[in-house]
Design a protein around this motif. Structure first.
Motif, PDB file in Angstrom:
ATOM      1  N   ALA A 105       1.304  -1.464   0.177  1.00  0.00           N
ATOM      2  CA  ALA A 105      -0.078   0.494  -0.181  1.00  0.00           C
ATOM      3  C   ALA A 105       0.561   2.114  -0.515  1.00  0.00           C
ATOM      4  N   SER A 106       1.796   0.853  -0.049  1.00  0.00           N
ATOM      5  CA  SER A 106       2.723   2.474   0.412  1.00  0.00           C
ATOM      6  C   SER A 106       4.383   2.280  -0.937  1.00  0.00           C
ATOM      7  N   THR A 107       3.644   1.464  -1.334  1.00  0.00           N
ATOM      8  CA  THR A 107       5.004   0.928  -2.977  1.00  0.00           C
ATOM      9  C   THR A 107       5.126   2.504  -3.752  1.00  0.00           C
ATOM     10  N   PHE A 108       4.386   3.024  -3.667  1.00  0.00           N
ATOM     11  CA  PHE A 108       4.576   4.704  -4.388  1.00  0.00           C
ATOM     12  C   PHE A 108       5.706   5.593  -3.737  1.00  0.00           C
ATOM     13  N   LEU A 123       6.972  -3.072 -10.881  1.00  0.00           N
ATOM     14  CA  LEU A 123       5.866  -4.016 -10.273  1.00  0.00           C
ATOM     15  C   LEU A 123       7.385  -5.380  -9.141  1.00  0.00           C
ATOM     16  N   THR A 124       8.322  -5.040  -9.956  1.00  0.00           N
ATOM     17  CA  THR A 124       9.600  -5.716  -8.616  1.00  0.00           C
ATOM     18  C   THR A 124       9.157  -5.488  -7.503  1.00  0.00           C
ATOM     19  N   THR A 125       9.147  -4.410  -6.651  1.00  0.00           N
ATOM     20  CA  THR A 125       9.288  -3.560  -5.674  1.00  0.00           C
ATOM     21  C   THR A 125       8.101  -4.518  -4.294  1.00  0.00           C
ATOM     22  N   PRO A 126       6.465  -4.652  -4.975  1.00  0.00           N
ATOM     23  CA  PRO A 126       5.074  -5.610  -4.656  1.00  0.00           C
ATOM     24  C   PRO A 126       5.050  -6.616  -4.467  1.00  0.00           C
ATOM     25  N   VAL A 181      -4.812  -5.598  -4.188  1.00  0.00           N
ATOM     26  CA  VAL A 181      -5.385  -4.367  -2.774  1.00  0.00           C
ATOM     27  C   VAL A 181      -4.135  -3.487  -2.285  1.00  0.00           C
ATOM     28  N   GLY A 182      -3.224  -4.263  -2.449  1.00  0.00           N
ATOM     29  CA  GLY A 182      -2.028  -2.854  -2.302  1.00  0.00           C
ATOM     30  C   GLY A 182      -1.710  -2.217  -3.252  1.00  0.00           C
ATOM     31  N   ILE A 183      -1.270  -2.980  -4.396  1.00  0.00           N
ATOM     32  CA  ILE A 183      -1.059  -1.729  -5.047  1.00  0.00           C
ATOM     33  C   ILE A 183      -2.383  -0.707  -6.015  1.00  0.00           C
ATOM     34  N   ILE A 184      -3.437  -1.131  -5.056  1.00  0.00           N
ATOM     35  CA  ILE A 184      -4.328  -0.133  -5.836  1.00  0.00           C
ATOM     36  C   ILE A 184      -4.955   1.047  -5.102  1.00  0.00           C
ATOM     37  N   ILE A 185      -5.018   0.330  -3.566  1.00  0.00           N
ATOM     38  CA  ILE A 185      -4.295   1.388  -2.884  1.00  0.00           C
ATOM     39  C   ILE A 185      -3.510   2.102  -2.377  1.00  0.00           C
ATOM     40  N   SER A 186      -1.818   1.782  -2.804  1.00  0.00           N
ATOM     41  CA  SER A 186      -0.155   2.734  -3.345  1.00  0.00           C
ATOM     42  C   SER A 186      -1.009   3.814  -4.361  1.00  0.00           C
ATOM     43  N   SER A 187      -1.279   3.127  -5.574  1.00  0.00           N
ATOM     44  CA  SER A 187      -1.833   4.187  -6.706  1.00  0.00           C
ATOM     45  C   SER A 187      -3.013   5.185  -6.173  1.00  0.00           C
ATOM     46  N   ARG A 193      -3.475  11.424   0.330  1.00  0.00           N
ATOM     47  CA  ARG A 193      -2.777  10.838   1.132  1.00  0.00           C
ATOM     48  C   ARG A 193      -3.619   9.989   2.633  1.00  0.00           C
ATOM     49  N   ASP A 194      -4.719  10.828   2.526  1.00  0.00           N
ATOM     50  CA  ASP A 194      -5.738   9.768   3.760  1.00  0.00           C
ATOM     51  C   ASP A 194      -5.679   8.562   4.085  1.00  0.00           C
ATOM     52  N   LEU A 195      -5.645   8.014   2.434  1.00  0.00           N
ATOM     53  CA  LEU A 195      -5.583   6.119   2.220  1.00  0.00           C
ATOM     54  C   LEU A 195      -4.848   5.665   3.224  1.00  0.00           C
ATOM     55  N   SER A 196      -3.597   6.533   2.916  1.00  0.00           N
ATOM     56  CA  SER A 196      -2.371   5.303   3.230  1.00  0.00           C
ATOM     57  C   SER A 196      -2.835   5.229   4.945  1.00  0.00           C
ATOM     58  N   ILE A 197      -3.383   6.493   6.090  1.00  0.00           N
ATOM     59  CA  ILE A 197      -3.644   5.878   7.157  1.00  0.00           C
ATOM     60  C   ILE A 197      -5.090   5.332   7.437  1.00  0.00           C
ATOM     61  N   LEU A 198      -5.777   5.334   6.705  1.00  0.00           N
ATOM     62  CA  LEU A 198      -7.165   4.570   6.278  1.00  0.00           C
ATOM     63  C   LEU A 198      -6.262   3.044   6.608  1.00  0.00           C
TER      64      LEU A 198
END
Length: 284
Positions: A105-108, A123-126, A181-187, A193-198
């Motif tokens: 979720a914090s990839t980017f 994509l190598t990171t996730p 799910v994680g990379i969708i949130i990351s995008s 930025r609020d999404l990272s807190i949630l």
């Protein structure tokens, strides 16, 4: 001098097609994936007093808390499975899935410095985050297996050994779901930025909507059980518990539904991820 027949060129462009998943390019960078995996595992416990021992301490403490709160105070049953084994098994598989989601979720935002300087398939990171989560799960499963052997000797548990063949598929299933799910949130967090807190709060709610600290048998038959079975994380976790502990509910219909959800969220996540990498440096 003749040019080598094995040479190739990489063309870097800001134009990305929605259905260009770049999986072939990711495969060429598989050595980098492994390097990222080792880096993530090493950095997690660098400059800590106990180091990787936290991989044992954290699930042990969590499992004892679950046993005290849900097993003793709340009085929830465990389908005849010894409480500490039941909660440690559930905690291990859920921690794996939650780690796949939260780490990606914090990839980017977490790798903006590297992404802005060097080119490599993002994509190598996730993918490396999922592999790192598998390594952590493997270490936690050592404790689960020790407890399992102990209770096998006491004849307190009866695993379904044939279902152990399904465990690799369960790990791939949950890993891909968590990655998607994680990379969708990351995008999305590149702009919101609020999404990272949630994310942490959302994962906690998702856990209680999944039979991790309680068996499905506690719910009886009704709309609540049906609602929890629709949860895409429920079916693979029930297969995991069915194999390890010999207790669990396997419903092919809900399992297929979970697989369909995983395929959709993974493909959609990769497309959004590849599209976002074009402009994320302007917003991160």
């Amino acid at each position: 001098m003749a040019e080598s027949s094995n040479s190739y060129h990489i063309h870097i462009s800001s134009e990305h097609k929605w259905f260009d998943l770049k999986l072939k390019e990711v495969w060429r960078y598989r050595d980098l994936i492994w390097l990222f995996t080792k880096r993530s595992f090493t950095v997690s416990y660098k400059q800590t007093v106990l180091g990787p021992a936290w991989l044992f301490i954290n699930p042990i403490i969590t499992s004892f808390i679950y046993t005290f709160v849900f097993g003793n105070i709340a009085g929830m049953g465990t389908d005849g499975i010894p409480q500490i084994l039941f909660y440690m098994t559930g905690n291990a598989i859920w921690s794996y899935f939650a780690s796949c989601v939260t780490s990606n979720a914090s990839t980017f935002t977490g790798n903006a410095g590297v992404f802005g300087k060097v080119y490599f398939p993002r994509l190598t990171t996730p993918i490396s985050n999922v592999l790192n989560s598998i390594i952590r799960l493997g270490i936690q499963m050592i404790m689960v297996l020790i407890l399992l052997v102990y209770y096998l000797i006491k004849d307190a548990v009866s695993p379904n050994w044939w279902a152990w063949l399904l465990l690799p598929l369960v790990l791939v299933h949950l890993g891909l779901m968590g990655l998607g799910v994680g990379i969708i949130i990351s995008s999305m967090t590149t702009k919101y930025r609020d999404l990272s807190i949630l994310v942490g709060f959302g994962i906690s709610l998702w856990m209680y909507a999944t039979p991790v600290v309680y068996p499905l048998s506690q719910l009886g038959e009704g709309n609540l059980k049906t609602l929890l079975m629709i949860n895409p994380a429920t079916a693979p976790i029930e297969v995991f518990r069915y194999a390890i502990l010999g207790q669990g509910t396997i419903n092919i219909s809900y399992l297929v539904l979970s697989v369909v959800f995983t395929v959709f969220v993974m493909l959609f996540g990769i497309m959004v991820f590849n599209k976002t990498e074009r402009t994320f440096m302007d917003t991160v």
